[in-house]
Design an enzyme around this catalytic site. Structure first.
Site, PDB file in Angstrom:
ATOM      1  N   ARG A   1       0.814  -1.213   0.000  1.00 20.35           N
ATOM      2  CA  ARG A   1       0.000   0.000   0.000  1.00 20.35           C
ATOM      3  C   ARG A   1       0.852   1.268   0.000  1.00 20.35           C
ATOM      4  O   ARG A   1       0.448   2.288  -0.570  1.00 20.35           O
ATOM      5  CB  ARG A   1      -0.947  -0.013   1.203  1.00 20.35           C
ATOM      6  CG  ARG A   1      -2.144  -0.943   0.998  1.00 20.35           C
ATOM      7  CD  ARG A   1      -3.026  -0.987   2.203  1.00 20.35           C
ATOM      8  NE  ARG A   1      -4.284  -1.673   1.912  1.00 20.35           N
ATOM      9  CZ  ARG A   1      -5.090  -2.188   2.817  1.00 20.35           C
ATOM     10  NH1 ARG A   1      -4.764  -2.103   4.102  1.00 20.35           N
ATOM     11  NH2 ARG A   1      -6.215  -2.791   2.485  1.00 20.35           N
TER      12      ARG A   1
ATOM     13  N   LYS B   1     -15.834 -15.999   5.582  1.00 22.97           N
ATOM     14  CA  LYS B   1     -17.264 -15.955   5.875  1.00 22.97           C
ATOM     15  C   LYS B   1     -18.129 -15.675   4.652  1.00 22.97           C
ATOM     16  O   LYS B   1     -17.842 -14.768   3.877  1.00 22.97           O
ATOM     17  CB  LYS B   1     -17.554 -14.884   6.936  1.00 22.97           C
ATOM     18  CG  LYS B   1     -16.950 -15.186   8.304  1.00 22.97           C
ATOM     19  CD  LYS B   1     -17.317 -14.097   9.293  1.00 22.97           C
ATOM     20  CE  LYS B   1     -16.757 -14.391  10.684  1.00 22.97           C
ATOM     21  NZ  LYS B   1     -17.109 -13.319  11.647  1.00 22.97           N
TER      22      LYS B   1
ATOM     23  N   GLY C   1      -7.154  -6.730   0.042  1.00 21.87           N
ATOM     24  CA  GLY C   1      -7.212  -7.498   1.265  1.00 21.87           C
ATOM     25  C   GLY C   1      -6.269  -8.688   1.270  1.00 21.87           C
ATOM     26  O   GLY C   1      -5.116  -8.613   0.840  1.00 21.87           O
TER      27      GLY C   1
ATOM     28  N   GLY D   1     -12.430  -4.096   1.187  1.00 20.78           N
ATOM     29  CA  GLY D   1     -13.792  -3.734   1.590  1.00 20.78           C
ATOM     30  C   GLY D   1     -14.437  -2.757   0.635  1.00 20.78           C
ATOM     31  O   GLY D   1     -15.614  -2.889   0.289  1.00 20.78           O
TER      32      GLY D   1
END
Length: 405
Positions: free
Chosen positions: A35, A200, A359, A383
């Site tokens: 990043r 998830k 991510g 996200g």
């Protein structure tokens, strides 16, 4: 004179840049500087234009007060190395150190302010408190450049409120991210394949819901696959499972069949009797996906599934991938993620668009030793990418576009 798109001549002006410098640290050592490297082009462009660059960013999740472990000091040092120039560091965000450091800047120089989330006003849900902090930030600058894509889905002071207070522009990184995401959602070149992993199902519900009508194939791996397997009536042992999402998964499977979208689940799974830790050596074994032992948990897609996923990507022209296929940090459970990454590089080689959705997926391709240039685009915001693909508005983008209209 120094021009920056949308701001005109920035030479001698103080330009506040909201970057995304939220990198993983081991103590004070940066373990993945992706990043930071992604933030350099916009900062360098402003430096070359003669701006006095004031960088603000966050790291980790402090609770609105200083915490040494979340200091941006190591990040400022690494940014200076990448820029090949001294970068000043302010030990606060809007206090005396910040004011003095900004006042000392000459044209073409850079200062990094301390972690913006050390201030409660940054993430406050109260607009007045957030706005008061944004006023202090805005007082340090003459213009604002939004270049932290990983936070544009947050309505926070340094992302949203500052843009309402200063002449502003979209940074090069954010502009590139938005352009790529639009290519994924507006008339994508087909076949269009989406690969989803991670832990998830609930994290990806909106994406699945929105892309079932847009993608040609959905490939599902990672921890989220076990809720789908359970929804089909299979034993998943001690694997990750979201019992409250079983009906949702059944509905998605039925909807995909009705709409002609292929959902590909793994046919084999790499299991062990415990999650990897330093206390024992992994004991991986491959089992059919519908025969996971009751005392085992799935930790990666199996080799046959890796080959199946690669085959499903072989003719793709557009691919979006978010979420690893297994616990890639442990070599014994990294092969599924590696197989997907290799298949994406093939898409790039054939002239298609391959997008790694930030991510853990971005961390995985670097950790597994892939050349970043082998992918069409590696997002800096997992996200934010997901929320865009869900069809949600991103406040940090909307505020820039609203003010321009």
């Amino acid at each position: 004179m120094g021009e920056y798109a949308g701001l005109g001549d920035v030479q001698g002006k103080r330009v506040l840049v909201r970057s995304d410098l939220n990198v993983p640290l081991d103590g004070t050592s940066i373990t993945d500087d992706g990043r930071i490297r992604a933030s350099v082009p916009t900062i360098r462009t402003l430096v070359d234009a003669g701006a006095r660059v004031v960088v603000t960013a966050h790291l980790g999740r402090p609770k609105g007060a200083p915490e040494d472990r979340y200091s941006l000091a190591p990040v400022a040092a690494r940014l200076g190395e990448l820029l090949g120039a001294d970068v000043a560091f302010a030990t606060d965000t809007v206090g005396e150190s910040a004011k003095a450091a900004v006042a000392d800047l000459a044209d073409g120089q850079v200062v990094v302010l301390e972690n913006v989330r050390f201030n409660a006003g940054e993430t406050s849900k109260d607009a007045a408190e957030r706005g008061a902090f944004a006023d202090e930030l805005a007082a340090l600058a003459d213009a604002f450049v939004s270049d932290g894509f990983g936070v544009v889905h947050r309505k926070q002071a340094s992302v949203y409120d500052v843009a309402e207070r200063l002449p502003h522009a979209m940074g090069g990184l954010v502009a590139t991210e938005i352009d790529v995401l639009r290519r994924l959602t507006v008339d994508p070149e087909r076949p269009y394949v989406v690969v989803l992993g991670g832990s998830k199902v609930s994290d990806k519900l909106g994406v699945i819901d929105n892309l079932l009508g847009k993608a040609d194939k959905l490939l599902i791996g990672g921890g989220m696959v076990f809720t789908f397997l359970k929804a089909q009536g299979h034993e998943v042992g001690k694997s990750l499972l979201e019992e409250d999402q079983l009906d949702v998964c059944r509905a998605y499977l039925a909807r995909a069949e009705e709409s002609g979208v292929q959902i590909l689940l793994p046919g084999d799974i790499v299991v062990d009797t415990a999650f990897p830790s330093g206390e024992r050596s992994p004991e991986p074994r491959v089992v059919p996906a519908d025969q996971i032992p009751a005392d085992a948990l799935g930790l990666d897609i199996g080799p046959a599934s890796g080959a199946d996923f690669a085959a499903a990507l072989a003719d793709a022209r557009t691919v979006f991938w978010n979420g690893p296929m297994g616990v890639f940090e442990t070599p014994e459970f990294s092969d599924g993620t590696r197989a997907v990454a290799e298949a994406l590089t093939g898409v790039t080689t054939r002239g298609g668009l391959s997008v790694v959705g930030g991510g853990d997926s971005a961390a995985a391709v670097r950790a597994l030793g892939f050349d970043e240039d082998a992918f069409g685009h590696i997002s800096t915001g997992g996200g934010a990418s997901l929320e865009y693909l869900e069809g949600k508005e991103l406040p940090g983008i909307t505020v820039l576009e609203d003010a321009q209209s």
